[in-house]
Design an enzyme around this catalytic site. Structure first.
Site, PDB file in Angstrom:
ATOM      1  NE  ARG A  12      -0.391  -0.406   4.987  1.00 56.22           N
ATOM      2  CZ  ARG A  12      -0.201   0.598   5.844  1.00 56.22           C
ATOM      3  NH1 ARG A  12      -0.667   1.804   5.552  1.00 56.22           N
ATOM      4  NH2 ARG A  12       0.455   0.408   6.963  1.00 56.22           N
ATOM      5  CG  ASN A  87       8.118   2.225   1.085  1.00 53.22           C
ATOM      6  OD1 ASN A  87       8.006   3.449   1.074  1.00 53.22           O
ATOM      7  ND2 ASN A  87       7.088   1.443   1.364  1.00 53.22           N
ATOM      8  CB  SER A 140      11.012  11.280   6.461  1.00 53.60           C
ATOM      9  OG  SER A 140      10.090  12.271   6.833  1.00 53.60           O
ATOM     10  CE1 TYR A 153       8.621   7.713   9.973  1.00 51.06           C
ATOM     11  CE2 TYR A 153       8.974  10.058   9.599  1.00 51.06           C
ATOM     12  CZ  TYR A 153       8.662   8.808   9.114  1.00 51.06           C
ATOM     13  OH  TYR A 153       8.396   8.631   7.784  1.00 51.06           O
TER      14      TYR A 153
END
Length: 242
Positions: A12, A87, A140, A153
């Site tokens: 997804r 990923n 990110s 994160y």
């Protein structure tokens, strides 16, 4: 045999978009999921419609033993991969003073630990078969700039950048490139809860990015034209914090 690329977290979101884009451009895809096998099978059908081959591996990237066993067996049966897209990742946001041990450990073990767990069984077969392959990691904007409520994160994504740059130096003489893509605010399950109108005000392009725009860059980094690019971090962020 066509060039095969393993895309982790490809049932997804951005991973799915990357897998489909690569298949559209002639790569066979090894899909990966942790729990969503049915979703992965749906992606597999879409890939097969492009004329490319696809199969599915199922494991948790933070489970070192399973990663090694399943990836090693897959390579034994089907040959070394040409490329890997790292990923798969999770976010468990909380302000640091009340962040739980599991919120810290799960994010670090999945996002950063997954780098080691997935790539360790992949790289030696690449080298032994003299494959001038491609490795693309996903960081990110949080790994570049930091973000409130995302100390865990941001730490994991910043770690991926450092690991990518170091691994690129080690593999350069083998002709294997290692690069990092750092998305900004992209349409995905991770960002669907954001106040979109407020976020758009912060982005110079005044819009949210798409998974396909990230996938396009990954596809370029997998191609022959990118063979002299390694150790780089490339952002896809609409000018945010550039």
């Amino acid at each position: 045999m066509g060039k095969e690329i393993l895309v982790t977290g490809s049932s997804r979101g951005i991973g799915k978009e990357i897998a489909l884009y690569l298949a559209e451009n002639g790569f066979d895809i090894v899909l990966h999921c942790r729990n969503n096998l049915q979703q992965a099978q749906e992606v597999q059908k879409l890939i097969q419609k492009t004329g490319q081959k696809s199969r599915i591996l199922q494991f948790d990237v933070k489970d070192r033993k399973k990663c090694f066993e399943i990836i090693t067996e897959d390579i034994k049966q089907n040959g070394a991969y040409f490329g890997v897209v790292l990923n798969a990742g999770i976010a468990m946001d909380n302000v640091f003073p009340i962040m739980t041990e599991s919120e810290w450990d799960d994010v670090i073990d999945t996002n950063l630990g997954g780098f080691y767990n997935v790539l360790r069984p992949v790289i030696m077969p690449m080298i032994e078969n003299r494959i001038k392959g491609r490795i693309v990691t996903l960081s990110s904007i949080s790994g570049l700039r930091g973000n409130r409520g995302q100390v865990n994160y941001s730490a994991s994504k910043a770690g991926i950048i450092g690991a990518t740059k170091a691994l690129a130096l080690e593999l350069a003489k083998r002709g294997i490139t290692v690069n990092c893509v750092a998305p900004g605010v992209i349409e995905s399950d991770m960002t669907k809860e954001l106040p979109v109108d407020e976020v758009k005000k912060l982005i110079p392009m005044k819009r949210i990015g798409t998974g396909r725009e990230v996938a396009s860059l990954v596809n370029y980094l997998m191609g022959e034209d990118s063979s002299y690019i390694t150790g780089q971090v490339i952002s896809v962020n609409g000018g945010l914090y550039s």
